[in-house]
Design a protein around this motif. Structure first.
Motif, PDB file in Angstrom:
ATOM      1  N   SER A 143     -18.726   4.325  22.185  1.00 54.67           N
ATOM      2  CA  SER A 143     -17.431   4.809  21.713  1.00 54.67           C
ATOM      3  C   SER A 143     -17.488   5.189  20.240  1.00 54.67           C
ATOM      4  N   LYS A 184      -5.070  10.883  25.344  1.00 55.69           N
ATOM      5  CA  LYS A 184      -6.137  11.863  25.102  1.00 55.69           C
ATOM      6  C   LYS A 184      -7.034  11.413  23.959  1.00 55.69           C
ATOM      7  N   THR A 234      -9.368   8.705  25.135  1.00 61.25           N
ATOM      8  CA  THR A 234     -10.429   9.302  25.950  1.00 61.25           C
ATOM      9  C   THR A 234     -11.508   9.918  25.064  1.00 61.25           C
ATOM     10  N   ASP A 235     -11.100  10.641  24.039  1.00 60.05           N
ATOM     11  CA  ASP A 235     -12.065  11.259  23.125  1.00 60.05           C
ATOM     12  C   ASP A 235     -12.886  10.203  22.395  1.00 60.05           C
ATOM     13  N   LYS A 286     -13.591   7.198  23.522  1.00 57.26           N
ATOM     14  CA  LYS A 286     -14.506   6.623  24.502  1.00 57.26           C
ATOM     15  C   LYS A 286     -15.697   7.543  24.764  1.00 57.26           C
ATOM     16  N   ASN A 287     -15.484   8.831  24.548  1.00 57.48           N
ATOM     17  CA  ASN A 287     -16.557   9.807  24.742  1.00 57.48           C
ATOM     18  C   ASN A 287     -17.424   9.974  23.492  1.00 57.48           C
ATOM     19  N   GLY A 288     -17.174   9.118  22.487  1.00 61.01           N
ATOM     20  CA  GLY A 288     -18.053   9.102  21.326  1.00 61.01           C
ATOM     21  C   GLY A 288     -17.589   9.878  20.117  1.00 61.01           C
ATOM     22  N   GLN A 289     -16.386  10.457  20.183  1.00 58.78           N
ATOM     23  CA  GLN A 289     -15.909  11.200  19.017  1.00 58.78           C
ATOM     24  C   GLN A 289     -15.335  10.239  17.972  1.00 58.78           C
TER      25      GLN A 289
END
Length: 224
Positions: free
Chosen positions: A2, A67, A70-71, A73-76
């Motif tokens: 994350s 949102k 989610t971002d 968690k996607n590493g951003q």
């Protein structure tokens, strides 16, 4: 893995109050959440920061939070700023911090600008213990809140807008009593920064004698 959520304070007045670290973080994240893209765009341009801005304010924070998580968690890596001051302090940010905590997101809040601490320090009122109450309720629950605060022995910090300050001062006199000590600070860290100290009656007289502009921090104590 994350990403990291950064809460980045921005100047409440003088742009020189922006920290080097805040500038560097904003230059390094993937995108920046802000209350008003126009206001924040001016700030970013001044510090030569070119990162995408996305709106995150009181009217869309519930929908936008999912949102953002989610971002993350996607590493951003994402930063949140407000028009002035520290996110989450009487500004959007709390819901995102709660969602971050619920989802085990790493969160970092940078130290920096806020209006309440400078106003409290120069008030001359006891500051070893204080209660930050933010903005009073607009209508429903306002009198109940004032009654609660009137029983408080600690120094109380309130935020208020210029067009409501006279009403609020009169209500503080009504609920807290005429012997209440108070301090009113406005335009903190700006060219026309001003602080007025005295009894609640003196502040009422001061406020009614001129048209006050800018965000106001009101410090009150009825136990000294």
């Amino acid at each position: 893995m994350s990403g990291i959520l950064y809460f980045v304070p921005t100047p409440v007045g003088n742009l020189e109050d922006m920290t080097f670290r805040a500038v560097n973080v904003l230059k390094e994240v993937d995108y920046i959440l802000c209350e008003d893209t126009r206001t924040s765009g001016i700030l970013l341009k001044h510090f030569e920061i070119s990162k995408p801005l996305k709106s995150y304010h009181l009217h869309n924070e519930h929908q936008a939070t999912e949102k953002v998580i989610t971002d993350l968690k996607n590493g951003q890596n994402i930063a949140i700023i407000t028009d002035a001051g520290t996110p989450g302090i009487s500004d959007p940010g709390y819901l995102l911090a709660k969602a971050g905590a619920d989802n085990d997101i790493e969160m970092i809040c940078l130290p920096g600008a806020t209006a309440l601490i400078p106003a409290l320090v120069v008030s001359g009122l006891p500051n070893n213990e204080f209660l930050f109450a933010g903005f009073l309720p607009q209508k429903k629950g306002r009198q109940t809140k004032l009654k609660q605060l009137a029983e408080e022995k600690k120094t109380i910090v309130l935020y208020e807008s210029p067009h409501k300050i006279n009403t609020t001062l009169e209500q503080i006199k009504e609920f807290f009593g005429e012997n209440t000590k108070a301090s009113l600070s406005r335009e903190i860290s700006k060219k026309f920064e001003e602080t007025k100290r005295g009894t609640i009656n003196e502040l009422i007289e001061f406020s009614k004698s001129k048209t006050l502009k800018g965000e106001i921090v009101l410090i009150v104590n009825n136990s000294i």
